[in-house]
Design a protein around this motif. Structure first.
Motif, PDB file in Angstrom:
ATOM      1  N   UNK A  77       0.847  -1.199   0.000  1.00  0.00           N
ATOM      2  CA  UNK A  77       0.000   0.000   0.000  1.00  0.00           C
ATOM      3  C   UNK A  77       0.879   1.245   0.000  1.00  0.00           C
ATOM      4  N   UNK A  78       1.188   1.797  -1.193  1.00  0.00           N
ATOM      5  CA  UNK A  78       1.982   3.029  -1.249  1.00  0.00           C
ATOM      6  C   UNK A  78       1.092   4.258  -1.099  1.00  0.00           C
ATOM      7  N   UNK A  79       1.633   5.331  -0.522  1.00  0.00           N
ATOM      8  CA  UNK A  79       0.876   6.573  -0.446  1.00  0.00           C
ATOM      9  C   UNK A  79       1.128   7.321   0.848  1.00  0.00           C
ATOM     10  N   UNK A  80       0.928   8.624   0.798  1.00  0.00           N
ATOM     11  CA  UNK A  80       1.060   9.447   1.997  1.00  0.00           C
ATOM     12  C   UNK A  80       0.104   8.950   3.078  1.00  0.00           C
ATOM     13  N   UNK A  81       0.536   9.045   4.320  1.00  0.00           N
ATOM     14  CA  UNK A  81      -0.290   8.565   5.435  1.00  0.00           C
ATOM     15  C   UNK A  81      -1.177   9.704   5.922  1.00  0.00           C
ATOM     16  N   UNK A 109       3.939   2.183   2.549  1.00  0.00           N
ATOM     17  CA  UNK A 109       5.021   3.095   2.200  1.00  0.00           C
ATOM     18  C   UNK A 109       4.501   4.519   2.161  1.00  0.00           C
ATOM     19  N   UNK A 110       5.342   5.479   2.517  1.00  0.00           N
ATOM     20  CA  UNK A 110       4.965   6.876   2.350  1.00  0.00           C
ATOM     21  C   UNK A 110       5.210   7.724   3.578  1.00  0.00           C
ATOM     22  N   UNK A 111       5.289   9.030   3.357  1.00  0.00           N
ATOM     23  CA  UNK A 111       5.475   9.979   4.446  1.00  0.00           C
ATOM     24  C   UNK A 111       4.244  10.041   5.343  1.00  0.00           C
ATOM     25  N   UNK A 112       4.460  10.234   6.622  1.00  0.00           N
ATOM     26  CA  UNK A 112       3.357  10.459   7.558  1.00  0.00           C
ATOM     27  C   UNK A 112       2.992  11.943   7.510  1.00  0.00           C
ATOM     28  N   UNK A 113       1.831  12.243   6.929  1.00  0.00           N
ATOM     29  CA  UNK A 113       1.386  13.622   6.802  1.00  0.00           C
ATOM     30  C   UNK A 113       0.531  14.051   8.000  1.00  0.00           C
ATOM     31  N   UNK A 114      -0.109  13.083   8.638  1.00  0.00           N
ATOM     32  CA  UNK A 114      -0.992  13.357   9.770  1.00  0.00           C
ATOM     33  C   UNK A 114      -0.616  12.399  10.902  1.00  0.00           C
ATOM     34  N   UNK A 142      12.855   4.480  -4.182  1.00  0.00           N
ATOM     35  CA  UNK A 142      12.450   3.919  -5.468  1.00  0.00           C
ATOM     36  C   UNK A 142      11.467   2.783  -5.223  1.00  0.00           C
ATOM     37  N   UNK A 143      10.226   3.097  -4.865  1.00  0.00           N
ATOM     38  CA  UNK A 143       9.280   2.054  -4.441  1.00  0.00           C
ATOM     39  C   UNK A 143       8.939   1.054  -5.531  1.00  0.00           C
ATOM     40  N   UNK A 144       8.942   1.493  -6.792  1.00  0.00           N
ATOM     41  CA  UNK A 144       8.553   0.572  -7.863  1.00  0.00           C
ATOM     42  C   UNK A 144       9.522  -0.606  -7.978  1.00  0.00           C
ATOM     43  N   UNK A 145      10.728  -0.435  -7.499  1.00  0.00           N
ATOM     44  CA  UNK A 145      11.729  -1.500  -7.581  1.00  0.00           C
ATOM     45  C   UNK A 145      11.288  -2.727  -6.789  1.00  0.00           C
ATOM     46  N   UNK A 146      10.474  -2.520  -5.746  1.00  0.00           N
ATOM     47  CA  UNK A 146      10.080  -3.638  -4.884  1.00  0.00           C
ATOM     48  C   UNK A 146       8.635  -4.096  -5.120  1.00  0.00           C
ATOM     49  N   UNK A 147       7.933  -3.496  -6.083  1.00  0.00           N
ATOM     50  CA  UNK A 147       6.539  -3.886  -6.317  1.00  0.00           C
ATOM     51  C   UNK A 147       6.408  -5.383  -6.552  1.00  0.00           C
ATOM     52  N   UNK A 148       7.338  -5.931  -7.314  1.00  0.00           N
ATOM     53  CA  UNK A 148       7.254  -7.343  -7.689  1.00  0.00           C
ATOM     54  C   UNK A 148       7.513  -8.277  -6.508  1.00  0.00           C
ATOM     55  N   UNK A 149       7.877  -7.724  -5.369  1.00  0.00           N
ATOM     56  CA  UNK A 149       8.068  -8.547  -4.168  1.00  0.00           C
ATOM     57  C   UNK A 149       6.732  -8.833  -3.480  1.00  0.00           C
ATOM     58  N   UNK A 150       5.642  -8.288  -4.032  1.00  0.00           N
ATOM     59  CA  UNK A 150       4.338  -8.406  -3.393  1.00  0.00           C
ATOM     60  C   UNK A 150       3.336  -9.082  -4.334  1.00  0.00           C
ATOM     61  N   UNK A 151       2.266  -9.578  -3.742  1.00  0.00           N
ATOM     62  CA  UNK A 151       1.228 -10.283  -4.515  1.00  0.00           C
ATOM     63  C   UNK A 151       0.203  -9.340  -5.108  1.00  0.00           C
ATOM     64  N   UNK A 152       0.046  -8.157  -4.526  1.00  0.00           N
ATOM     65  CA  UNK A 152      -0.939  -7.204  -5.026  1.00  0.00           C
ATOM     66  C   UNK A 152      -0.553  -5.801  -4.565  1.00  0.00           C
ATOM     67  N   UNK A 153      -0.835  -4.809  -5.413  1.00  0.00           N
ATOM     68  CA  UNK A 153      -0.674  -3.397  -5.060  1.00  0.00           C
ATOM     69  C   UNK A 153      -2.074  -2.807  -4.896  1.00  0.00           C
ATOM     70  N   UNK A 154      -2.282  -2.109  -3.788  1.00  0.00           N
ATOM     71  CA  UNK A 154      -3.612  -1.592  -3.457  1.00  0.00           C
ATOM     72  C   UNK A 154      -3.585  -0.069  -3.347  1.00  0.00           C
ATOM     73  N   UNK A 155      -4.645   0.555  -3.840  1.00  0.00           N
ATOM     74  CA  UNK A 155      -4.853   1.998  -3.667  1.00  0.00           C
ATOM     75  C   UNK A 155      -6.165   2.179  -2.918  1.00  0.00           C
ATOM     76  N   UNK A 163      -4.029   8.036  -9.959  1.00  0.00           N
ATOM     77  CA  UNK A 163      -3.701   6.694  -9.479  1.00  0.00           C
ATOM     78  C   UNK A 163      -2.441   6.136 -10.099  1.00  0.00           C
ATOM     79  N   UNK A 164      -1.363   6.909 -10.041  1.00  0.00           N
ATOM     80  CA  UNK A 164      -0.108   6.517 -10.679  1.00  0.00           C
ATOM     81  C   UNK A 164       0.428   5.189 -10.157  1.00  0.00           C
ATOM     82  N   UNK A 165       0.277   4.921  -8.865  1.00  0.00           N
ATOM     83  CA  UNK A 165       0.828   3.686  -8.294  1.00  0.00           C
ATOM     84  C   UNK A 165       0.188   2.459  -8.925  1.00  0.00           C
TER      85      UNK A 165
END
Length: 252
Positions: A77-81, A109-114, A142-155, A163-165
């Motif tokens: 789950x990539x994205x700002x928190x 993954x992502x910066x904690x905004x809140x 470089x988060x895309x480098x590790x995408x393939x280490x996972x079974x699914x990417x969720x937004x 929805x670039x991720x």
């Protein structure tokens, strides 16, 4: 999302020759709210470069270093928190799946905004006993480098403009799940290039994840179709060609 047809905006926009939007949804809104002729508003999807992916050895080390089991179903789950990004919806969904005995783990993954929102996430994770199932990895260069280490990417965003991720996940050959809102339905055709769930509906999200967990064939089918679609529609080549066509049209 509001009309800009007052004298000030009419004066500003009369000097614009071309207005570029990145989704059909934004195109419709621009046509409705802006003082521009429709032929000045152009849809130009992002162009996403080819992505270098980690090899098996790197993935094994990465997962091991972060306490993520390769034996479990792995969700990225990539994205700002922050609340609008909807990480809490995934916490609820994983809780439901964990109650059914599904071996699932999540990397966020992502910066904690809140900070208060992140604290609430941690409280919920602890309340459900999911401390070993959720891994916050912070900002990854470089988060895309590790995408393939996972079974699914969720937004999980409630209304993502684009929805670039998801496109990055598709290009990596990973099945994707996203919210049925904003620009996401232009990226995911439900059941073909990925899965859609209703924003904020943790049970719907859990159902999508369960479907992928149960069927390797479904994961492979969605990943293949998603990759082909992303490479065709969101390539740098198509972006450049369309952009040059727009510029050429302004000179005619």
């Amino acid at each position: 999302t509001r009309h800009k047809r007052d004298a000030y905006h009419r004066f500003i926009y009369r000097n614009i020759d071309a207005y570029l939007v990145i989704t059909q949804r934004l195109q419709a809104e621009a046509e409705e709210f802006l003082p521009l002729e429709k032929d000045r508003i152009h849809l130009l999807y992002h162009g996403v470069a080819s992505i270098q992916q980690a090899d098996i050895e790197y993935c094994e080390k990465f997962l091991n270093d972060n306490g993520i089991s390769r034996r479990h179903f792995r969700v990225l789950l990539p994205g700002r928190i922050e609340y609008g990004k909807g990480q809490h919806v995934l916490v609820e969904a994983v809780h439901q799946l964990y109650e059914q005995g599904i071996d699932i783990e999540v990397a966020m993954l992502g910066h904690i905004m809140d900070k208060s929102y992140f604290a609430d996430l941690e409280d919920s994770i602890q309340k459900y006993g999911l401390q070993k199932r959720f891994h916050y990895l912070g900002f990854v260069e470089n988060p895309t480098f590790i995408y393939d280490c996972f079974d699914v990417v969720v937004l999980t965003t409630y209304a993502e403009t684009f929805g670039l991720v998801l496109i990055e996940g598709m290009k990596c050959g990973v099945p994707v799940v996203g919210t049925n809102a904003g620009g996401v339905p232009e990226i995911i055709e439900h059941g073909k290039t990925g899965l859609l769930y209703e924003p904020g509906d943790s049970a719907d999200l859990a159902s999508c994840l369960l479907q992928l967990f149960k069927s390797e064939e479904t994961r492979k089918s969605l990943a293949k179709a998603g990759q082909e679609f992303a490479n065709e529609v969101f390539s740098e080549e198509q972006h450049y060609q369309k952009f040059t066509q727009i510029l050429d049209s302004l000179n005619n």
